[in-house]
Design a protein around this motif. Sequence first.
Motif, PDB file in Angstrom:
ATOM      1  N   GLY A 116       0.813  -1.207   0.000  1.00  0.00           N
ATOM      2  CA  GLY A 116       0.000   0.000   0.000  1.00  0.00           C
ATOM      3  C   GLY A 116       0.844   1.254   0.000  1.00  0.00           C
ATOM      4  N   PHE A 117       0.161   2.423   0.121  1.00  0.00           N
ATOM      5  CA  PHE A 117       0.854   3.703   0.137  1.00  0.00           C
ATOM      6  C   PHE A 117       1.193   4.151   1.555  1.00  0.00           C
ATOM      7  N   GLY A 118       0.520   3.573   2.540  1.00  0.00           N
ATOM      8  CA  GLY A 118       0.876   3.849   3.911  1.00  0.00           C
ATOM      9  C   GLY A 118       0.454   5.198   4.452  1.00  0.00           C
ATOM     10  N   PHE A 119      -0.564   5.843   3.884  1.00  0.00           N
ATOM     11  CA  PHE A 119      -1.059   7.101   4.451  1.00  0.00           C
ATOM     12  C   PHE A 119      -1.732   6.821   5.795  1.00  0.00           C
ATOM     13  N   ASP A 120      -1.587   7.754   6.715  1.00  0.00           N
ATOM     14  CA  ASP A 120      -2.212   7.647   8.030  1.00  0.00           C
ATOM     15  C   ASP A 120      -3.726   7.792   7.890  1.00  0.00           C
ATOM     16  N   PRO A 121      -4.507   6.776   8.283  1.00  0.00           N
ATOM     17  CA  PRO A 121      -5.971   6.862   8.149  1.00  0.00           C
ATOM     18  C   PRO A 121      -6.561   8.069   8.860  1.00  0.00           C
ATOM     19  N   GLU A 122      -5.885   8.535   9.909  1.00  0.00           N
ATOM     20  CA  GLU A 122      -6.409   9.671  10.671  1.00  0.00           C
ATOM     21  C   GLU A 122      -6.278  10.990   9.907  1.00  0.00           C
ATOM     22  N   LYS A 123      -5.504  10.968   8.797  1.00  0.00           N
ATOM     23  CA  LYS A 123      -5.310  12.199   8.019  1.00  0.00           C
ATOM     24  C   LYS A 123      -6.128  12.208   6.735  1.00  0.00           C
ATOM     25  N   ILE A 124      -6.988  11.209   6.584  1.00  0.00           N
ATOM     26  CA  ILE A 124      -7.799  11.117   5.371  1.00  0.00           C
ATOM     27  C   ILE A 124      -9.169  11.746   5.601  1.00  0.00           C
ATOM     28  N   TRP A 125      -9.585  12.603   4.687  1.00  0.00           N
ATOM     29  CA  TRP A 125     -10.913  13.196   4.649  1.00  0.00           C
ATOM     30  C   TRP A 125     -11.513  12.871   3.289  1.00  0.00           C
ATOM     31  N   VAL A 126     -12.823  12.865   3.195  1.00  0.00           N
ATOM     32  CA  VAL A 126     -13.487  12.665   1.900  1.00  0.00           C
ATOM     33  C   VAL A 126     -14.626  13.658   1.768  1.00  0.00           C
ATOM     34  N   THR A 127     -15.010  13.913   0.508  1.00  0.00           N
ATOM     35  CA  THR A 127     -16.196  14.732   0.231  1.00  0.00           C
ATOM     36  C   THR A 127     -17.186  13.902  -0.577  1.00  0.00           C
ATOM     37  N   VAL A 128     -18.455  14.210  -0.387  1.00  0.00           N
ATOM     38  CA  VAL A 128     -19.518  13.501  -1.106  1.00  0.00           C
ATOM     39  C   VAL A 128     -20.591  14.517  -1.503  1.00  0.00           C
ATOM     40  N   LEU A 129     -21.420  14.119  -2.448  1.00  0.00           N
ATOM     41  CA  LEU A 129     -22.580  14.921  -2.816  1.00  0.00           C
ATOM     42  C   LEU A 129     -23.600  14.837  -1.680  1.00  0.00           C
ATOM     43  N   PRO A 130     -24.236  15.955  -1.294  1.00  0.00           N
ATOM     44  CA  PRO A 130     -25.179  15.913  -0.147  1.00  0.00           C
ATOM     45  C   PRO A 130     -26.244  14.835  -0.267  1.00  0.00           C
ATOM     46  N   SER A 131     -26.727  14.588  -1.492  1.00  0.00           N
ATOM     47  CA  SER A 131     -27.793  13.603  -1.656  1.00  0.00           C
ATOM     48  C   SER A 131     -27.287  12.165  -1.676  1.00  0.00           C
ATOM     49  N   ASP A 132     -25.955  11.983  -1.729  1.00  0.00           N
ATOM     50  CA  ASP A 132     -25.391  10.635  -1.845  1.00  0.00           C
ATOM     51  C   ASP A 132     -25.158  10.050  -0.443  1.00  0.00           C
ATOM     52  N   THR A 133     -26.247   9.765   0.236  1.00  0.00           N
ATOM     53  CA  THR A 133     -26.139   9.206   1.586  1.00  0.00           C
ATOM     54  C   THR A 133     -25.527   7.811   1.571  1.00  0.00           C
ATOM     55  N   GLU A 134     -25.677   7.110   0.442  1.00  0.00           N
ATOM     56  CA  GLU A 134     -25.099   5.765   0.333  1.00  0.00           C
ATOM     57  C   GLU A 134     -23.582   5.827   0.439  1.00  0.00           C
ATOM     58  N   ALA A 135     -22.968   6.772  -0.287  1.00  0.00           N
ATOM     59  CA  ALA A 135     -21.507   6.904  -0.237  1.00  0.00           C
ATOM     60  C   ALA A 135     -21.057   7.301   1.166  1.00  0.00           C
ATOM     61  N   THR A 136     -21.799   8.210   1.775  1.00  0.00           N
ATOM     62  CA  THR A 136     -21.452   8.621   3.140  1.00  0.00           C
ATOM     63  C   THR A 136     -21.423   7.413   4.081  1.00  0.00           C
ATOM     64  N   GLN A 137     -22.451   6.596   3.995  1.00  0.00           N
ATOM     65  CA  GLN A 137     -22.550   5.436   4.882  1.00  0.00           C
ATOM     66  C   GLN A 137     -21.453   4.418   4.588  1.00  0.00           C
ATOM     67  N   LEU A 138     -21.122   4.236   3.295  1.00  0.00           N
ATOM     68  CA  LEU A 138     -20.072   3.280   2.926  1.00  0.00           C
ATOM     69  C   LEU A 138     -18.709   3.734   3.457  1.00  0.00           C
ATOM     70  N   TRP A 139     -18.409   5.024   3.350  1.00  0.00           N
ATOM     71  CA  TRP A 139     -17.138   5.513   3.887  1.00  0.00           C
ATOM     72  C   TRP A 139     -17.068   5.293   5.401  1.00  0.00           C
ATOM     73  N   HIS A 140     -18.185   5.464   6.032  1.00  0.00           N
ATOM     74  CA  HIS A 140     -18.208   5.274   7.490  1.00  0.00           C
ATOM     75  C   HIS A 140     -18.026   3.805   7.856  1.00  0.00           C
ATOM     76  N   GLU A 141     -18.678   2.916   7.096  1.00  0.00           N
ATOM     77  CA  GLU A 141     -18.634   1.494   7.416  1.00  0.00           C
ATOM     78  C   GLU A 141     -17.328   0.843   6.971  1.00  0.00           C
ATOM     79  N   ILE A 142     -16.894   1.118   5.753  1.00  0.00           N
ATOM     80  CA  ILE A 142     -15.709   0.441   5.198  1.00  0.00           C
ATOM     81  C   ILE A 142     -14.422   1.016   5.770  1.00  0.00           C
ATOM     82  N   ALA A 143     -14.331   2.359   5.789  1.00  0.00           N
ATOM     83  CA  ALA A 143     -13.088   2.997   6.217  1.00  0.00           C
ATOM     84  C   ALA A 143     -13.091   3.371   7.693  1.00  0.00           C
ATOM     85  N   GLY A 144     -14.256   3.345   8.298  1.00  0.00           N
ATOM     86  CA  GLY A 144     -14.329   3.761   9.684  1.00  0.00           C
ATOM     87  C   GLY A 144     -14.167   5.261   9.860  1.00  0.00           C
ATOM     88  N   LEU A 145     -14.384   6.024   8.779  1.00  0.00           N
ATOM     89  CA  LEU A 145     -14.241   7.469   8.885  1.00  0.00           C
ATOM     90  C   LEU A 145     -15.364   8.057   9.729  1.00  0.00           C
TER      91      LEU A 145
END
Length: 892
Positions: A116-145
Amino acid sequence: METAEIRRRFVAHFERHGHTVVPSASLLLDDPNLLFVNAGMVPFKPYFLGQETPPWQRAASVQKCVRTLDIEEVGKTTRHGTFFQMCGNFSFGDYFKEGAIRFAWTLVTGSVEDGGFGFDPEKIWVTVLPSDTEATQLWHEIAGLPFERIQERGLEDNYWNMGVPGPGGPCSEIYVDRGPEYGPDGGPNADEDRFLEIWNLVFMQESLSQVRSKADFDVEGPLPARNIDTGMGLERVAYLLQGKENLYEIDEVFPVIERAAELTGRTYGADPVDDVRFRVVADHVRSALMLISDGVTPGNEARGYVLRRLLRRAIRSMRLLGYDGPALRELLPVSRDRMKLSYPEVESGFDRISRVAYAEEEAFAKTLLAGTELFDRAAQDVRGTGQSALSGAQAFTLHDTYGFPIDLTLEMASEAGLSVDEDGFRALMAQQRERAKADARSKKGQHADTAVYRGVLDEHGPTDWLAYETLETESRSLALFSGGAPVPVLRAGEVGELVLDRTPFYAESGGQAADAGTIEFDGGRLEVLDVQRPVRGLVVHQVRVVEGELPASTKALHARVDHEWRTGARQAHSGTHVVHAALREVLGPSALQSGSYNRPGYLRLDFGWTSALSPAQVHDIEQVSNQALRADLPVGWQYMTLEQAKEWGAIALFGETYDDTQVRVVEIGGPWSRELCGGTHVEHSSQIGTVVVTGEASVGSGNRRIEAFTGVEGFAYLARERDVVFRLTGLLKTQPDDLVDRVSDLVERLRSAEKEVEKVRVAQLLSGGAALAADAQRIGGVHVVAHRVDGAGGGDVRTLATDVRGRLPQGEPGVVVVLGALDGKVAVVAATNDEARARGLSANDLVRAVGPLVGGKGGGKADVAQGGGTDTSRLDEALALVATEVSRTVGA
């Protein structure tokens, strides 16, 4: 972590997860909307648009890209680079949001030991479209963000479309927090310098019917199959993983800056202005390397103009840094040595690449010399009108017409005590860019609508294409079009498009013209005008009804290719391969074909070369070609993967797109000529008949063209040449072997006679000079000659004016103005001596005063100036004005 290693890890990661690794396409693709590939998904556009069926469900690539809109911003920010590499993974109806997010997260945050690239998970942020609640939930579940590190952004930032009707969908961007030293906390919504975007995941799920802007479009409905398109900026990831401040300092770019610093004696990081110049040099040298590698040559239009700008900006930046020597010879090899780790072709093709680049640098040196003269003239015009600033139009003309950089104009103006109307210049540049954008927008609307063809392909499958096997087929009609729409019938004299279930006709491609021939049916006959493939797999015939009426439902048609046409086409196409091989044998392996066209009996071949070929080289190319024909070399072809073809030494042409799974390699004489080609060919080289080279010329900077006839047309050309020789030997009463010497002797005698005539003519012109000087008018103590010469042009007028000036009394002020009239045009020359100039009389002022009366203008220096016009009716008024101007100046 070196950039090449980051690239390798990206590819390996997706290959482990079932993706087919697709090699980078050329920077040049046949897309009317684009000069260059500017995004990783561009080579996949036909699949996303539904124009072609993707050969894989999952793919990954590291695509070479060039973006040209922000060339002038290069070096000023950490993000703008002309050439860059986009890593992407793609799903065509396979995995969707969950898979894309999971693949990205595991690579970005995976340990270095595990690939892998070895980036610190605590330094990762993501953006999503407001209506894309599915992506928001997936980032929370898969990445633990945590939800506070999943920020919402609107359509402008987090919705993707192509700017035209087609697929679209929300996207999710991945950001890395660089730390408080780069800006305030609060995620991408707070600061995009601290929080740097590295990856964009596009979830294509909707079909758009109208697109008015990035945030204003109409959704027609869901796509039949949902797709994934992602793009990760390789350079951005590299400078984060390498701990650098910007993309110019990564391992693939910074060595050029280091070498530039050595050459200039300046230090990178010591001066912000110099730093921008260093970055421009590094970016543009690398970009030029990659563009030339893919077949671009410098020119005044389109792709060639972009490359020319890049090279000249790099050279100019080195000059501003204090280095006036040949910069590219020092810098280009440095860039090659870094880029070859990922692109071996820049090393294998460096002989050609460097030849093109160095020739452009030499040409630019001449441009600088010529541009300096033009600048001096413009500066003199400005001073002559009492102004202190070059206009925006003058600066723009120097830049746009003569390739003179604006920063050089600014520097020279400052040295001359002048300023430049930069606002006017920028306004004209903005207008030019807007015209270019408008042209691009208009072209965007000119895409042929392939939906009707796609419908035929979906319903009936691909055309049974038999051009390699036969010249005749029994066929049936699948569709009939006129004006891009289905029609029930074509009547006598009408032109339309016919799709057959099977065809023997070759569709235009690979430089080979389409077959000619006929299609017959019960009660009628069609003439085949053109044959094309509007979508992959479908052959469409443009036909004219010669007899009868053709219903769309016709079931029995007999398609027949013109035998003579095909024979000539095969000879020409095989002849093109032979000439290409001969070219490389004579000039060396770097002489690579950059384009071709062949039709029955004729071929032309464009190739990268920076100087004209000598007659001996052209003769050798023709001789090697015909020796290959005499050797009766076998011609064969076989199918293999693209990788196998490259290993076999087959030549692929610049800008062409090839199928990764299967390509056709045509060879003539085994390894002597091996090229990827889909054309029709002879079976033995002797069947080409002959190759007669008829010309070699330039078709742009760094590009040459050879033209030749083959077969019967070649013999016919030789017969015409023989007839010319026969007639000349008869006229000159000599033998063919002595013809050249006889003609050369005649030409030399003619030149000598013309020189003698010219001497007599000039002597006659000047014979009256003494009389004119003796009859000079005296105005306020100044000897003034104002004279008209009918039948004399600019050169003669200048000669007479300076001659008369020299005959005026020595030590006394003298002015001569001569007006010549020839073929409706006026030439004006004024000449003054030292004493006249001491009295305030200027040849430049006199020409400027006289010019408007004869419908023109002019200028020059105070001692001699020249102009012209188109109004011969006021010559006498102009002569009278000379005396008035002299009198006014000296106060007589």
